[in-house]
Design a protein around this motif. Structure first.
Motif, PDB file in Angstrom:
ATOM      1  N   ARG A 237       0.832  -1.190   0.000  1.00  0.00           N
ATOM      2  CA  ARG A 237       0.000   0.000   0.000  1.00  0.00           C
ATOM      3  C   ARG A 237       0.875   1.253   0.000  1.00  0.00           C
ATOM      4  O   ARG A 237       1.904   1.292   0.679  1.00  0.00           O
ATOM      5  CB  ARG A 237      -0.904   0.035   1.231  1.00  0.00           C
ATOM      6  CG  ARG A 237      -1.973   1.115   1.215  1.00  0.00           C
ATOM      7  CD  ARG A 237      -3.208   0.707   0.433  1.00  0.00           C
ATOM      8  NE  ARG A 237      -4.057  -0.186   1.230  1.00  0.00           N
ATOM      9  CZ  ARG A 237      -4.243  -1.479   0.943  1.00  0.00           C
ATOM     10  NH1 ARG A 237      -3.621  -2.030  -0.089  1.00  0.00           N
ATOM     11  NH2 ARG A 237      -5.032  -2.221   1.692  1.00  0.00           N
ATOM     12  N   TYR A 239       0.611   5.298   0.798  1.00  0.00           N
ATOM     13  CA  TYR A 239      -0.207   6.328   1.430  1.00  0.00           C
ATOM     14  C   TYR A 239       0.380   7.704   1.103  1.00  0.00           C
ATOM     15  O   TYR A 239       1.579   7.941   1.319  1.00  0.00           O
ATOM     16  CB  TYR A 239      -0.244   6.147   2.950  1.00  0.00           C
ATOM     17  CG  TYR A 239      -0.908   4.866   3.395  1.00  0.00           C
ATOM     18  CD1 TYR A 239      -2.291   4.740   3.402  1.00  0.00           C
ATOM     19  CD2 TYR A 239      -0.138   3.773   3.806  1.00  0.00           C
ATOM     20  CE1 TYR A 239      -2.900   3.557   3.810  1.00  0.00           C
ATOM     21  CE2 TYR A 239      -0.736   2.592   4.219  1.00  0.00           C
ATOM     22  CZ  TYR A 239      -2.117   2.488   4.220  1.00  0.00           C
ATOM     23  OH  TYR A 239      -2.719   1.317   4.622  1.00  0.00           O
ATOM     24  N   ASP A 248      -7.875   9.635   8.500  1.00  0.00           N
ATOM     25  CA  ASP A 248      -8.832   9.166   7.518  1.00  0.00           C
ATOM     26  C   ASP A 248      -8.065   8.635   6.308  1.00  0.00           C
ATOM     27  O   ASP A 248      -7.012   9.176   5.947  1.00  0.00           O
ATOM     28  CB  ASP A 248      -9.770  10.291   7.101  1.00  0.00           C
ATOM     29  CG  ASP A 248     -10.886   9.800   6.205  1.00  0.00           C
ATOM     30  OD1 ASP A 248     -11.647   8.917   6.633  1.00  0.00           O
ATOM     31  OD2 ASP A 248     -10.994  10.287   5.068  1.00  0.00           O
ATOM     32  N   ILE A 249      -8.580   7.583   5.707  1.00  0.00           N
ATOM     33  CA  ILE A 249      -7.970   6.986   4.521  1.00  0.00           C
ATOM     34  C   ILE A 249      -8.984   6.988   3.384  1.00  0.00           C
ATOM     35  O   ILE A 249     -10.118   6.537   3.560  1.00  0.00           O
ATOM     36  CB  ILE A 249      -7.486   5.545   4.795  1.00  0.00           C
ATOM     37  CG1 ILE A 249      -6.267   5.556   5.724  1.00  0.00           C
ATOM     38  CG2 ILE A 249      -7.136   4.828   3.487  1.00  0.00           C
ATOM     39  CD1 ILE A 249      -5.783   4.188   6.124  1.00  0.00           C
ATOM     40  N   PRO A 251      -9.161   5.703  -0.550  1.00  0.00           N
ATOM     41  CA  PRO A 251      -8.523   5.046  -1.703  1.00  0.00           C
ATOM     42  C   PRO A 251      -8.620   5.915  -2.952  1.00  0.00           C
ATOM     43  O   PRO A 251      -9.624   6.597  -3.177  1.00  0.00           O
ATOM     44  CB  PRO A 251      -9.329   3.754  -1.860  1.00  0.00           C
ATOM     45  CG  PRO A 251      -9.967   3.534  -0.531  1.00  0.00           C
ATOM     46  CD  PRO A 251     -10.255   4.903   0.009  1.00  0.00           C
ATOM     47  N   SER A 297      -3.656   5.282  -1.514  1.00  0.00           N
ATOM     48  CA  SER A 297      -4.700   5.973  -0.756  1.00  0.00           C
ATOM     49  C   SER A 297      -4.179   7.305  -0.241  1.00  0.00           C
ATOM     50  O   SER A 297      -2.978   7.479  -0.005  1.00  0.00           O
ATOM     51  CB  SER A 297      -5.161   5.130   0.446  1.00  0.00           C
ATOM     52  OG  SER A 297      -5.757   3.923   0.034  1.00  0.00           O
ATOM     53  N   LEU A 299      -3.931   9.565   2.906  1.00  0.00           N
ATOM     54  CA  LEU A 299      -3.968   9.378   4.363  1.00  0.00           C
ATOM     55  C   LEU A 299      -3.933  10.739   5.040  1.00  0.00           C
ATOM     56  O   LEU A 299      -2.941  11.462   4.939  1.00  0.00           O
ATOM     57  CB  LEU A 299      -2.780   8.525   4.829  1.00  0.00           C
ATOM     58  CG  LEU A 299      -2.563   8.415   6.337  1.00  0.00           C
ATOM     59  CD1 LEU A 299      -3.758   7.755   7.012  1.00  0.00           C
ATOM     60  CD2 LEU A 299      -1.284   7.636   6.635  1.00  0.00           C
ATOM     61  N   LEU A 314      -5.153   3.185  12.384  1.00  0.00           N
ATOM     62  CA  LEU A 314      -5.915   3.163  11.146  1.00  0.00           C
ATOM     63  C   LEU A 314      -5.149   2.441  10.035  1.00  0.00           C
ATOM     64  O   LEU A 314      -5.729   1.654   9.270  1.00  0.00           O
ATOM     65  CB  LEU A 314      -6.256   4.590  10.710  1.00  0.00           C
ATOM     66  CG  LEU A 314      -7.138   4.731   9.462  1.00  0.00           C
ATOM     67  CD1 LEU A 314      -8.488   4.055   9.677  1.00  0.00           C
ATOM     68  CD2 LEU A 314      -7.328   6.207   9.112  1.00  0.00           C
ATOM     69  N   ILE A 315      -3.844   2.686   9.945  1.00  0.00           N
ATOM     70  CA  ILE A 315      -3.015   2.014   8.935  1.00  0.00           C
ATOM     71  C   ILE A 315      -3.025   0.508   9.173  1.00  0.00           C
ATOM     72  O   ILE A 315      -3.175  -0.286   8.231  1.00  0.00           O
ATOM     73  CB  ILE A 315      -1.580   2.568   8.968  1.00  0.00           C
ATOM     74  CG1 ILE A 315      -1.560   4.031   8.511  1.00  0.00           C
ATOM     75  CG2 ILE A 315      -0.654   1.725   8.087  1.00  0.00           C
ATOM     76  CD1 ILE A 315      -0.289   4.761   8.882  1.00  0.00           C
ATOM     77  N   ARG A 317      -5.303  -1.314  10.624  1.00  0.00           N
ATOM     78  CA  ARG A 317      -6.611  -1.870  10.272  1.00  0.00           C
ATOM     79  C   ARG A 317      -6.789  -1.930   8.761  1.00  0.00           C
ATOM     80  O   ARG A 317      -7.335  -2.891   8.217  1.00  0.00           O
ATOM     81  CB  ARG A 317      -7.733  -1.033  10.901  1.00  0.00           C
ATOM     82  CG  ARG A 317      -7.784  -1.113  12.421  1.00  0.00           C
ATOM     83  CD  ARG A 317      -9.136  -0.633  12.936  1.00  0.00           C
ATOM     84  NE  ARG A 317      -9.442   0.729  12.526  1.00  0.00           N
ATOM     85  CZ  ARG A 317      -9.113   1.825  13.216  1.00  0.00           C
ATOM     86  NH1 ARG A 317      -8.391   1.696  14.337  1.00  0.00           N
ATOM     87  NH2 ARG A 317      -9.453   3.024  12.793  1.00  0.00           N
ATOM     88  N   ASP A 318      -6.303  -0.892   8.062  1.00  0.00           N
ATOM     89  CA  ASP A 318      -6.449  -0.850   6.602  1.00  0.00           C
ATOM     90  C   ASP A 318      -5.662  -1.977   5.940  1.00  0.00           C
ATOM     91  O   ASP A 318      -6.159  -2.654   5.041  1.00  0.00           O
ATOM     92  CB  ASP A 318      -5.976   0.506   6.094  1.00  0.00           C
ATOM     93  CG  ASP A 318      -6.171   0.667   4.595  1.00  0.00           C
ATOM     94  OD1 ASP A 318      -7.313   0.488   4.131  1.00  0.00           O
ATOM     95  OD2 ASP A 318      -5.197   0.972   3.879  1.00  0.00           O
ATOM     96  N   GLY A 322      -7.156  -5.281   3.935  1.00  0.00           N
ATOM     97  CA  GLY A 322      -6.702  -5.603   2.585  1.00  0.00           C
ATOM     98  C   GLY A 322      -6.211  -7.034   2.480  1.00  0.00           C
ATOM     99  O   GLY A 322      -6.459  -7.718   1.479  1.00  0.00           O
TER     100      GLY A 322
END
Length: 326
Positions: A237, A239, A248-249, A251, A297, A299, A314-315, A317-318, A322
Motif C-alpha cells: 500500500r 499512502y 482518515d484513509i 482510496p 490511498s 492518508l 488506522l493504517i 486496520r487498513d 486488505g
C-alpha cells in the motif's frame, strides 16, 4: 551535454587517475547491493570484502563554480550533481560514484547527499523505481509513506516502528519491478531522520542519535539497533500523507494515483533533463504499473504529535482488511 572544458570523470580503478587520494576502501550492504566505498559510511550495514556492485571513490572531478549553489548535469551514462557547500558527485553507468569534496568538508556531511539524492539517482539508473518516501514492513505487508515536505513521512514511519513494526527504508524507497506480478521494496539501511520535536515525542528505544550534520539541516539521524527489516517485502500500500483533522484513509483510483507517484518519484526532482532518451518513457511505464497494481490511498494525518497513534491504528486496520480481502 556536459561542457568540454570541465574535468568530469576520467577514471579507472587501477592505476588511480590524476588527482585521486589513496583512501581505505570499506565494504557495506544497502539496497541489495555490495558497496565498496572510500567514504566512511557508518549509516550502512558492514559487509565482507569481495566483488562490489557499486564503487564509491574520492578524487578530482571538478567542483561547481563559486557563484553556483548547485549544478546538476545529465547524460545517458553519466550524471553530475554538485552542491557548493558539500562537493561534487559523478555517477557513471549506475555502477560507480566519484566524489570531490568541497574544501574542509568531511565524510559525515558528504554522506548526507550521497545516501539521499545521489544514491536515489544511481538506483534509478540501475532500473529501480525510486520514490521520495519512507517504507515500513508490517507482518509480510508494507506501507509506503509519500507526501510534501512537512507532511510527516518519517514521523509516521517512526510511530509505526514504535508500535512494533520494522523500517525498510527512509527517504529513498527503491522498488524492484523485475517480477511484474509482485513489486518488491528493497531494504535500505537502519536509519531514520527526525526533527527534534518528533524525536522527543516518539521514542525509538535503543536508537543511536548521530551528531547534527550541518546547522542548516534540522533533522537528526537515528540509527536503529533493532526494528529494521533486511529482507525484501512486497509493495502492499502507498499512502499519500496530508495534514488535517483525521485520521482518515481515502482510496484513490489509478488515474488519480499516477500523478502522485510521478510527483514523488525521486528522479523528477531534477526535472526533465534527468530523463534523457528512453528513460522518460520507461519511467512513465513504471509509475503507471504501480498506480494500476498497488493500492494507493490518501492518508489524512491528525495535526499534533499526540495523535499520531490514531494514524498508526488506522493504517494497521487498513492493511489487515486488505489482507483479508486478498
Amino acid at each position: 551535454m556536459m561542457p568540454r572544458n570541465e574535468p568530469l570523470a576520467a577514471h579507472s580503478d587501477d592505476p588511480r587517475p590524476h588527482g585521486r587520494v589513496v583512501r581505505e576502501r570499506r565494504f557495506y550492504r544497502a539496497y541489495g547491493l555490495t558497496i565498496a566505498s572510500e567514504v566512511t559510511l557508518p549509516e550502512l550495514e558492514p559487509a565482507a570484502p569481495g566483488a562490489a556492485d557499486v564503487v564509491i571513490a574520492v578524487g578530482a572531478i571538478g567542483l561547481p563554480k563559486p557563484s553556483a549553489a548547485t549544478d546538476f548535469r545529465f547524460e545517458p551514462d553519466r550524471q553530475y550533481l554538485a552542491w557548493h557547500a558539500v562537493g561534487a558527485f559523478l555517477i557513471s553507468d549506475g555502477r560507480r560514484i566519484d566524489i570531490e569534496p568541497a574544501p574542509g568538508v568531511d565524510d559525515t556531511l558528504i554522506a548526507f547527499p550521497l545516501l539521499g539524492p545521489v544514491m536515489a539517482l544511481l538506483l534509478h539508473r540501475r532500473g529501480l523505481l525510486v520514490l521520495h518516501a519512507s517504507a515500513i514492513a508490517i507482518a509480510g505487508t508494507s506501507a509506503i509513506f509519500m507526501g510534501d515536505k512537512g507532511a510527516g513521512k518519517s514521523t509516521t514511519a517512526s510511530a509505526m516502528i514504535r508500535a512494533g513494526h520494522q523500517l525498510l527504508t527512509d527517504d529513498v524507497v527503491a522498488l524492484d519491478l523485475a517480477d511484474p506480478g509482485e513489486p518488491m521494496i528493497v531494504p535500505g539501511f537502519p536509519q531514520i531522520k527526525l526533527a527534534a520535536d518528533a524525536a522527543a515525542a516518539i521514542s525509538l528505544g535503543e536508537a543511536d542519535v548521530r551528531p547534527q550534520v550541518h546547522p542548516a539541516i534540522d533533522k537528526m539521524q537515528h540509527r536503529l539497533n533493532g526494528g529494521f527489516s533486511g529482507d525484501k517485502v512486497p509493495a502492499t500500500r502507498i499512502y499519500i500523507l496530508e495534514r488535517g483533522e483525521g485520521p482518515d484513509i481515502t482510496p484513490l483510483p489509478a488515474i488519480a494515483a499516477l500523478p502522485a507517484i510521478i510527483k514523488f518519484s525521486y528522479v523528477t526532482r531534477f526535472g526533465r533533463a534527468a530523463l534523457p532518451d528512453d528513460f522518460a518513457a520507461a519511467h512513465l511505464r513504471q509509475c503507471s504499473w504501480i498506480a494500476n497494481h498497488v493500492g494507493v490511498s490518501r492518508l489524512e494525518v491528525p495535526t499534533g504529535l499526540d495523535r499520531i497513534g490514531e494514524a498508526v491504528d488506522l493504517i494497521e486496520r487498513d492493511l489487515a482488511a486488505g489482507s483479508r480481502r486478498s
